[in-house]
Scaffold this active site. Structure first.
Site, short mmCIF file in Angstrom:
data_model
loop_
_atom_site.label_atom_id
_atom_site.label_comp_id
_atom_site.label_asym_id
_atom_site.label_seq_id
_atom_site.Cartn_x
_atom_site.Cartn_y
_atom_site.Cartn_z
N HIS A 228 -32.81 -35.91 27.63
CA HIS A 228 -32.58 -35.09 28.83
C HIS A 228 -33.34 -33.78 28.77
O HIS A 228 -32.99 -32.84 29.47
CB HIS A 228 -31.08 -34.87 29.02
CG HIS A 228 -30.33 -36.16 29.13
ND1 HIS A 228 -30.40 -36.96 30.25
CD2 HIS A 228 -29.58 -36.84 28.22
CE1 HIS A 228 -29.69 -38.05 30.03
NE2 HIS A 228 -29.18 -38.01 28.80
N ARG B 208 -22.65 -5.43 3.80
CA ARG B 208 -22.37 -5.70 5.21
C ARG B 208 -23.63 -5.67 6.06
O ARG B 208 -23.62 -6.08 7.22
CB ARG B 208 -21.39 -4.65 5.75
CG ARG B 208 -20.06 -4.64 5.03
CD ARG B 208 -19.35 -3.33 5.23
NE ARG B 208 -18.97 -3.11 6.59
CZ ARG B 208 -17.80 -3.45 7.12
NH1 ARG B 208 -16.89 -4.00 6.35
NH2 ARG B 208 -17.53 -3.24 8.38
N CYS C 283 -22.30 -1.24 10.36
CA CYS C 283 -22.05 0.14 9.95
C CYS C 283 -20.85 0.24 9.01
O CYS C 283 -19.87 -0.49 9.16
CB CYS C 283 -21.76 1.00 11.16
SG CYS C 283 -23.14 1.06 12.29
N LYS D 193 -28.24 -21.54 10.02
CA LYS D 193 -28.56 -21.11 8.64
C LYS D 193 -30.06 -20.97 8.47
O LYS D 193 -30.55 -20.01 7.91
CB LYS D 193 -28.07 -22.16 7.62
CG LYS D 193 -26.68 -22.15 7.09
CD LYS D 193 -26.14 -20.96 6.42
CE LYS D 193 -25.67 -19.90 7.35
NZ LYS D 193 -24.32 -19.96 7.81
N GLU E 226 -24.75 -25.58 12.91
CA GLU E 226 -24.62 -24.69 11.75
C GLU E 226 -25.90 -24.76 10.90
O GLU E 226 -26.38 -23.74 10.39
CB GLU E 226 -23.37 -25.07 10.93
CG GLU E 226 -23.23 -24.40 9.56
CD GLU E 226 -23.17 -22.88 9.60
OE1 GLU E 226 -23.13 -22.29 10.68
OE2 GLU E 226 -23.19 -22.27 8.51
N GLU F 266 -31.50 -17.88 10.49
CA GLU F 266 -31.14 -16.51 10.09
C GLU F 266 -31.78 -16.07 8.78
O GLU F 266 -32.03 -14.88 8.61
CB GLU F 266 -29.62 -16.30 10.08
CG GLU F 266 -28.86 -17.02 9.02
CD GLU F 266 -27.36 -16.84 9.14
OE1 GLU F 266 -26.91 -15.72 9.46
OE2 GLU F 266 -26.62 -17.81 8.90
N TRP G 211 -26.22 0.44 11.02
CA TRP G 211 -26.91 -0.76 11.50
C TRP G 211 -27.23 -0.46 12.97
O TRP G 211 -26.33 -0.32 13.79
CB TRP G 211 -25.98 -1.96 11.37
CG TRP G 211 -26.58 -3.27 11.74
CD1 TRP G 211 -27.38 -4.06 10.96
CD2 TRP G 211 -26.43 -3.95 12.99
NE1 TRP G 211 -27.73 -5.19 11.65
CE2 TRP G 211 -27.17 -5.16 12.89
CE3 TRP G 211 -25.76 -3.67 14.17
CZ2 TRP G 211 -27.24 -6.07 13.94
CZ3 TRP G 211 -25.83 -4.58 15.21
CH2 TRP G 211 -26.57 -5.77 15.09
N LYS H 243 -23.29 -8.22 7.84
CA LYS H 243 -22.25 -9.14 7.36
C LYS H 243 -21.01 -9.10 8.25
O LYS H 243 -20.38 -10.11 8.47
CB LYS H 243 -21.89 -8.77 5.91
CG LYS H 243 -20.90 -9.70 5.25
CD LYS H 243 -21.50 -11.06 5.01
CE LYS H 243 -20.46 -12.08 4.58
NZ LYS H 243 -20.92 -13.46 4.84
N ASN I 163 -18.23 4.58 13.37
CA ASN I 163 -18.43 3.14 13.60
C ASN I 163 -17.89 2.83 14.99
O ASN I 163 -16.83 3.33 15.35
CB ASN I 163 -17.62 2.31 12.60
CG ASN I 163 -18.28 2.25 11.24
OD1 ASN I 163 -19.34 2.81 11.03
ND2 ASN I 163 -17.62 1.57 10.31
N GLY I 164 -18.58 1.98 15.72
CA GLY I 164 -18.11 1.63 17.07
C GLY I 164 -19.17 1.99 18.09
O GLY I 164 -20.34 2.16 17.75
C1 F6R Z 1 -23.89 -16.68 9.93
C2 F6R Z 1 -22.80 -15.73 9.89
C3 F6R Z 1 -22.31 -15.19 11.19
C4 F6R Z 1 -20.79 -15.01 11.15
C5 F6R Z 1 -20.32 -14.32 12.45
C6 F6R Z 1 -18.81 -14.19 12.50
O1 F6R Z 1 -24.21 -17.14 8.65
O2 F6R Z 1 -22.31 -15.37 8.86
O3 F6R Z 1 -22.70 -15.99 12.25
O4 F6R Z 1 -20.19 -16.26 11.01
O5 F6R Z 1 -20.89 -13.05 12.53
O6 F6R Z 1 -18.33 -13.44 11.43
P1 F6R Z 1 -16.82 -13.53 10.99
O7 F6R Z 1 -16.56 -14.90 10.50
O8 F6R Z 1 -16.67 -12.49 9.93
O9 F6R Z 1 -15.99 -13.23 12.21
#
Ligand code: F6R
Length: 607
Positions: A502, A27, A2, A483, A479, A486, A74, A602, A98-99
């Protein structure tokens, strides 16, 4: 997630509101809306989906006024529909929030019993209804807002319009950021400082528990009890906002290509004059005292912490715990006062990481923030800050910020190794020399488009994928899986390869792609033995290793990609690149929205 934008100005604000929202759109959001006071009435336009839908609505039915609020939503409570989009309003009040209102259910029951009619499924609407309820009992606007805020449990960054006060904008904060920007023509408010670029000359970051009232020429600040407070605006040093894709198809691809420059910028920021070591702005006396590290973060930032654990334990001989932020403060871990607590966040606004920081501070730990956004809440509240210098990251899937987090962690590892006398000067010199040459090697790896396209064709139609690695590469495997899932929406799991027998080995058949990260290190032999176990069950193996590693497995892998030799401590940075690009090209070939994957945001500013 948001976003809030609001304006009170000597000129019409509708265009500013729409532009503000488009600055916030990176975002992640699923609906949007604006409310403006026009001829003494609050008028609102809202739309589900892309901002363009709202823009068309406003063009078809213009609303104009000198004061307004706007929001990108969002969804958390209720579907992403027009009815649930902000601003929420009654005839008297409009609110963008927001919140989370944690007690919204009991508030709603109470207000409905008093005759209030709710229009949406959201928690945020209860704020508008509650303020209206107090107004109707005869309270002034300010008191109605103040009393309502005292009744709300949860977090908020809030902007409020009152029909009765058509030239006043109210703002309040508890746990969700809001920045006030001052210009010659009035004030702008946003949950993200970037959206104030080009508008504000000075800014004030609202603090928790503060409530402000703004007109074009005045800003009055109070605490939630109603006591007046002083505040000091500071000059606004705008972060450079990368607004364009510079010829790339997506921000994500552009940001992957920026990584060599980001690595170099981050390195040079901390490089000593003689270019032999990295110097960090943390006093030696603090580093020497550290007996343990607790790294706390979410998502990709958490995986950067996992990589750092292997580096720090090996190079500095210090024990490291890595915690998911949303778990950290609830698991009542005994915390050692000699621990350095490290909070990693690209945005610096992630609600769970911020709450974890507050928890650690209360327990008396020294807190270090590793952030990209230097004016963020997490950066402001930590004892020490290491900026990662990645520049604005727009793609929802984090890429260059991960590389910059790793680079910063590598420097911290060296600083801790030096402080604990575990790391010799010669070893540090050798690594720094290799680091200076590394950007060129990164660029070469990024340019191998045909390799990534070949992998994406292999993954295109599958529903599952397995990522494997051992040691530090097991953190990278996680990681890589994140990637892929997502942005391609392919279910992906990551395992330390030694753990395969296991349980997860049961998943392997001729349909399962298995992506193995096996750089040349002391575990390579073991990794390749694990890989043979996968091959024996028919798994379709894609191997990243060095030339000899690929040769050794040539007869049982589907694809093998050899990476050139680099210093062992740089391997995690090197092997990250193919993982990012295979996710990118797979998402692309599947026709997905790479920069704004479904359901994701984001900056995750709710718990
Ligand atoms: C994945 C991604 C998220 C962020 C997570 C933390 O590609 O971007 O998993 O890493 O939401 O966000 P920050 O780093 O802004 O605290």
């Amino acid at each position: 997630m948001c976003g809030i934008f609001a304006a009170v100005n000597q000129n019409p604000v509708t265009q500013h509101l729409l532009t503000g929202l488009s600055c916030l759109s990176y975002r992640g959001y699923d609906s949007s809306g604006i409310a403006v006071i026009e001829n003494g009435l609050i008028r609102r336009q809202r739309a589900a989906g892309k901002l363009e839908n709202l823009r068309q609505l406003v063009e078809g039915n213009p609303i104009q006024g000198l004061i307004g609020i706007a929001h990108t939503r969002w969804a958390t409570h209720g579907l992403p529909t027009e009815k649930n989009a902000h601003p929420h309003m009654t005839e008297e009040v409009a609110v963008a929030h927001n919140g989370i209102v944690e007690n919204h259910h009991s508030l709603k029951l109470r207000l409905e019993a008093q005759g209030c009619e709710f229009q949406s499924e959201t928690d945020s609407e209860s704020i508008a209804q509650l303020i209206t309820f107090h107004l109707r009992r005869g309270m002034s606007c300010q008191d109605a807002l103040r009393v309502a805020l005292q009744e709300i449990e949860g977090s908020y960054g809030l902007v409020v319009l009152f029909r009765q006060q058509p030239d006043q904008l109210y703002v309040a904060r508890r746990g969700s950021p809001l920045v006030i920007g001052r210009s010659n023509d009035g004030y702008f408010v946003s949950s993200d400082e970037n959206a104030l670029s080009g508008l504000a000359t000075q800014v004030y970051h609202l603090q928790d528990g503060e409530l402000g009232r703004l007109s074009t020429s005045l800003f009055r600040l109070r605490d939630i009890q109603g006591n007046q407070k002083a505040c000091r605006f500071v000059d606004f040093h705008q972060m450079h906002v990368d607004s364009g894709k510079d010829g790339f198809d997506h921000f994500m691809l552009k940001e992957i290509h920026e990584q060599p420059a980001v690595f170099e910028r981050c390195l040079r920021q901390y490089l000593s004059e003689d270019q032999e070591r990295l110097e960090y702005p943390i006093p030696g006396s603090i580093l020497e005292k550290v007996s343990r590290l607790t790294i706390v973060a979410c998502g990709t930032s958490f995986y950067a912490g996992q990589v750092a654990k292997y580096w720090i334990e090996r190079v500095a001989g210090l024990p490291v715990d890595v915690d998911i932020a949303s778990e950290f403060r609830y698991r009542q871990a005994p915390l050692d006062q000699q621990s350095l607590a490290v909070f990693v966040s690209q945005s610096g606004e992630t609600a769970d990481t911020y709450a974890a920081l507050q928890h650690a501070r209360k327990r008396g730990l020294t807190c270090l923030a590793i952030v990209n956004v230097v004016n963020s809440t997490i950066a402001r509240e930590a004892d020490y800050v290491l900026p990662i210098h990645a520049g604005t990251e727009v793609g929802v899937a984090s890429t260059k910020a991960f590389i910059a987090q790793l680079t910063t962690f590598l420097g911290l590892t060296l600083a801790l190794g030096r402080a604990s006398a575990y790391l010799g000067a010669e070893a540090e010199r050798a690594l720094v020399a290799e680091m200076l040459n590394f950007p060129e090697q990164m660029s070469q790896l990024i340019s191998q488009k045909s390799m990534y396209s070949a992998i994406s064709r292999e993954l295109r139609h599958c529903s599952n994928a397995l990522f494997l690695g051992r040691g530090i590469s097991s953190a990278l495997a996680q990681e890589g899986a994140l990637k892929l899932k997502e942005i391609s929406y392919i279910h992906a799991e990551a395992y330390p390869a030694g753990e395969l027998k296991h349980g997860p080995l049961a998943l392997v058949d001729e349909h399962l792609p298995v992506i193995m990260i096996a750089p040349r290190d002391e575990l390579l032999g073991k990794s390749l033995s694990n890989l043979r176990e996968v091959a024996a069950r028919g798994g379709r193996i894609i191997l990243f290793s060095d030339k000899e590693g690929i040769e050794e497995c040539r007869d049982f892998i589907v694809q093998g990609h050899a990476l050139p030799p680099v210093h062992e401590l740089l391997q995690p940075l090197q092997y990250t690149i193919p993982l990012q690009l295979l996710a990118y090209y797979t998402a692309l070939i599947r026709g997905n929205d790479v920069d704004q994957p479904r359901n994701l945001a984001k900056s995750v500013t709710v718990e």
